[in-house]
Design a protein around this motif. Structure first.
Motif, short mmCIF file in Angstrom:
data_model
loop_
_atom_site.label_atom_id
_atom_site.label_comp_id
_atom_site.label_asym_id
_atom_site.label_seq_id
_atom_site.Cartn_x
_atom_site.Cartn_y
_atom_site.Cartn_z
N UNK A 194 0.82 7.37 10.63
CA UNK A 194 1.40 6.49 11.64
C UNK A 194 0.41 5.91 12.63
N UNK A 195 -0.88 6.05 12.38
CA UNK A 195 -1.88 5.47 13.29
C UNK A 195 -2.09 3.99 13.00
N UNK A 196 -2.53 3.27 14.02
CA UNK A 196 -2.77 1.83 13.87
C UNK A 196 -4.04 1.58 13.07
N UNK A 197 -3.98 0.59 12.20
CA UNK A 197 -5.16 0.11 11.49
C UNK A 197 -5.46 -1.28 12.04
N UNK A 198 -6.56 -1.38 12.78
CA UNK A 198 -6.87 -2.62 13.50
C UNK A 198 -8.03 -3.37 12.89
N UNK A 199 -7.94 -4.68 13.00
CA UNK A 199 -8.98 -5.62 12.59
C UNK A 199 -9.45 -6.38 13.82
N UNK A 200 -10.75 -6.43 14.04
CA UNK A 200 -11.31 -7.23 15.12
C UNK A 200 -11.80 -8.55 14.54
N UNK A 201 -11.35 -9.65 15.14
CA UNK A 201 -11.76 -10.98 14.72
C UNK A 201 -12.70 -11.52 15.80
N UNK A 202 -13.97 -11.71 15.40
CA UNK A 202 -15.00 -12.14 16.35
C UNK A 202 -15.34 -13.60 16.08
N UNK A 203 -15.11 -14.46 17.05
CA UNK A 203 -15.42 -15.88 16.91
C UNK A 203 -14.18 -16.70 16.56
N UNK A 204 -14.34 -18.01 16.61
CA UNK A 204 -13.25 -18.93 16.30
C UNK A 204 -13.04 -19.01 14.79
N UNK A 205 -11.80 -19.06 14.38
CA UNK A 205 -11.47 -19.20 12.95
C UNK A 205 -11.29 -20.68 12.62
N UNK A 206 -12.41 -21.38 12.62
CA UNK A 206 -12.39 -22.82 12.38
C UNK A 206 -12.65 -23.12 10.90
N UNK A 207 -12.10 -24.20 10.38
CA UNK A 207 -12.34 -24.57 8.98
C UNK A 207 -13.83 -24.75 8.70
N UNK A 208 -14.25 -24.30 7.54
CA UNK A 208 -15.63 -24.48 7.11
C UNK A 208 -16.58 -23.39 7.54
N UNK A 209 -16.13 -22.48 8.42
CA UNK A 209 -17.02 -21.40 8.86
C UNK A 209 -17.06 -20.27 7.83
N UNK A 210 -18.23 -19.64 7.69
CA UNK A 210 -18.35 -18.50 6.78
C UNK A 210 -17.53 -17.33 7.30
N UNK A 211 -17.11 -16.49 6.38
CA UNK A 211 -16.29 -15.34 6.72
C UNK A 211 -17.06 -14.07 6.36
N UNK A 212 -17.48 -13.35 7.40
CA UNK A 212 -18.29 -12.15 7.25
C UNK A 212 -17.43 -10.93 7.58
N UNK A 213 -17.35 -9.98 6.65
CA UNK A 213 -16.54 -8.78 6.83
C UNK A 213 -17.44 -7.55 6.95
N UNK A 214 -17.06 -6.65 7.86
CA UNK A 214 -17.74 -5.37 8.03
C UNK A 214 -16.68 -4.27 8.15
N UNK A 215 -16.74 -3.29 7.26
CA UNK A 215 -15.84 -2.14 7.34
C UNK A 215 -16.65 -0.86 7.47
N UNK A 216 -16.01 0.18 8.01
CA UNK A 216 -16.71 1.45 8.22
C UNK A 216 -15.74 2.61 8.08
N UNK A 217 -16.29 3.76 7.76
CA UNK A 217 -15.57 5.03 7.70
C UNK A 217 -14.43 5.05 6.70
#
Length: 375
Positions: free
Chosen positions: A141-164
């Motif tokens: 029942x714990x929250x699984x959170x995603x942090x979105x850093x920067x504007x989600x504008x068309x054409x921008x690269x999408x970089x993902x980082x996960x841990x643990x």
């Protein structure tokens, strides 16, 4: 004397402790799993006494090679951690230490608490660059959170980082904290330049339940999340299912998955060269990424690491391999040591949270080296 582990990430089994010189322990198994390697406990009432703490099942743990040349960590305040004399005779792991205070904590590696995780998210969202997105709940029942850093504008690269994905690999979330410290620093020119071109999607803790339960490798169901990416389920691996669905909705151009390695005393990366979809473009991106990191941080190296998979023989249930082929993108597993960095050793601290943070901050340089070639 008293030993306890009823706290966040605490884990130990006490066999007997008749006196300080003969404390007999067992490393506890993960929840619903045979994995055993993580320990974290509090010792009280032994100030000034020469303590000998023996882990009797060390040879039967998941990674007995991880005990060779390993030194456990200790702390009086859970803020400042240091290494203590530890030996492994091939069967039993022994910590020999004389505490200076009546209360001291011992652990496999410097812990990263659930409270600090929540503080990390709270501090991140205070930046105008960051938004917090809820992906759903874990089995406990714990929250699984995603942090979105920067504007989600068309054409921008999408970089993902996960841990643990493996919760006992706490250096991974220390790594993420270091990365976030730069990405959210409005005075950091490199971070600003990257955010002009890319949006970062960060999951600081993929396995909240395992982290709080004191597991090394698994979630509440006893599932190794980094073997679930080909076919996750909400019953066994909701953490992977939720993150993978978000990735498929958003897209991935670069994926980094932070981990820790029990046996190898080095920082290194593992790529997707064994994948059926591996190609010259991805190989060139991998090489550029590594070359840039070698220049910018001496704690990273490319001499020692895992044996490279032969083409077409990769385990496609791993996150890095699955994501690399599904999105035809650059994907790397980042590995840090539980022991020390043999190339730049520190007898007092070994590899620790602070050095993991610094490595995480430096990863912006190799990302910058490849950002324009990702698509």
């Amino acid at each position: 004397m008293k030993i306890s582990s009823c706290f966040d990430a605490g884990s130990i089994v006490v066999d007997s402790m008749e006196h300080a010189g003969d404390i007999r322990l067992q490393v506890r198994h993960d929840s619903n799993s045979e994995f055993a390697q993580w320990f974290y406990f509090r010792l009280q009432g032994a100030a000034g006494q020469a303590c000998q703490m023996r882990f009797l099942n060390a040879a039967q743990c998941a990674y007995p090679k991880g005990w060779v040349d390993y030194q456990a960590v200790a702390s009086y305040d859970r803020q400042h951690w240091f290494r203590v004399p530890t030996q492994f005779d091939g069967q039993v792991l022994t910590i020999q230490h004389t505490p200076e205070e009546d209360s001291i904590y011992y652990a496999y590696f410097e812990p990263y608490s659930w409270e600090r995780h929540l503080q990390l998210i709270g501090q991140a969202q205070s930046s105008p660059r960051c938004k917090v997105r809820d992906l759903g709940n874990t089995l406990d029942g714990r929250d699984l959170n995603l942090l979105v850093i920067g504007d989600e504008a068309p054409g921008k690269r999408k970089v993902w980082l996960t841990a643990r994905q493996h919760p006992g690999e706490t250096m991974a979330e220390w790594f993420v904290e270091g990365t976030l410290s730069r990405l959210l620093d409005e005075q950091d020119a490199l971070a600003g330049a990257l955010l002009d071109k890319a949006t970062f999607y960060v999951v600081p803790n993929m396995n909240p339940d395992g982290s709080c339960r004191g597991n090394l490798r698994t979630n509440a169901a006893g599932t190794n999340l980094n073997r679930e990416w080909a076919n996750p389920t909400m019953e066994k691996s909701p953490e992977v299912w939720l993150v993978r669905e978000a990735m498929r909705e958003i897209g991935v151009d670069l994926y980094l998955d932070a981990h820790g390695d029990e046996a190898l005393p080095y920082n290194f990366v593992a790529g997707s060269e064994g994948n059926p979809g591996y190609n010259a473009r991805r190989e060139a991106l991998e090489n550029s990424f590594k070359a840039a990191w070698l220049v910018h941080n001496p704690d990273f190296q490319d001499t020692y690491g895992y044996e490279r998979d032969h083409f077409g023989e990769a385990n496609m249930t791993l996150a890095t391999n699955h994501i690399a082929d599904y999105f035809d993108c650059l994907a790397y597993t980042i590995e840090m040591p539980f022991k020390d960095n043999a190339n730049r050793p520190s007898a007092l601290y070994g590899w620790n949270g602070e050095r993991s943070k610094q490595l995480g901050a430096s990863v912006l340089h190799p990302i910058a080296a490849v950002i324009d070639q990702l698509r």
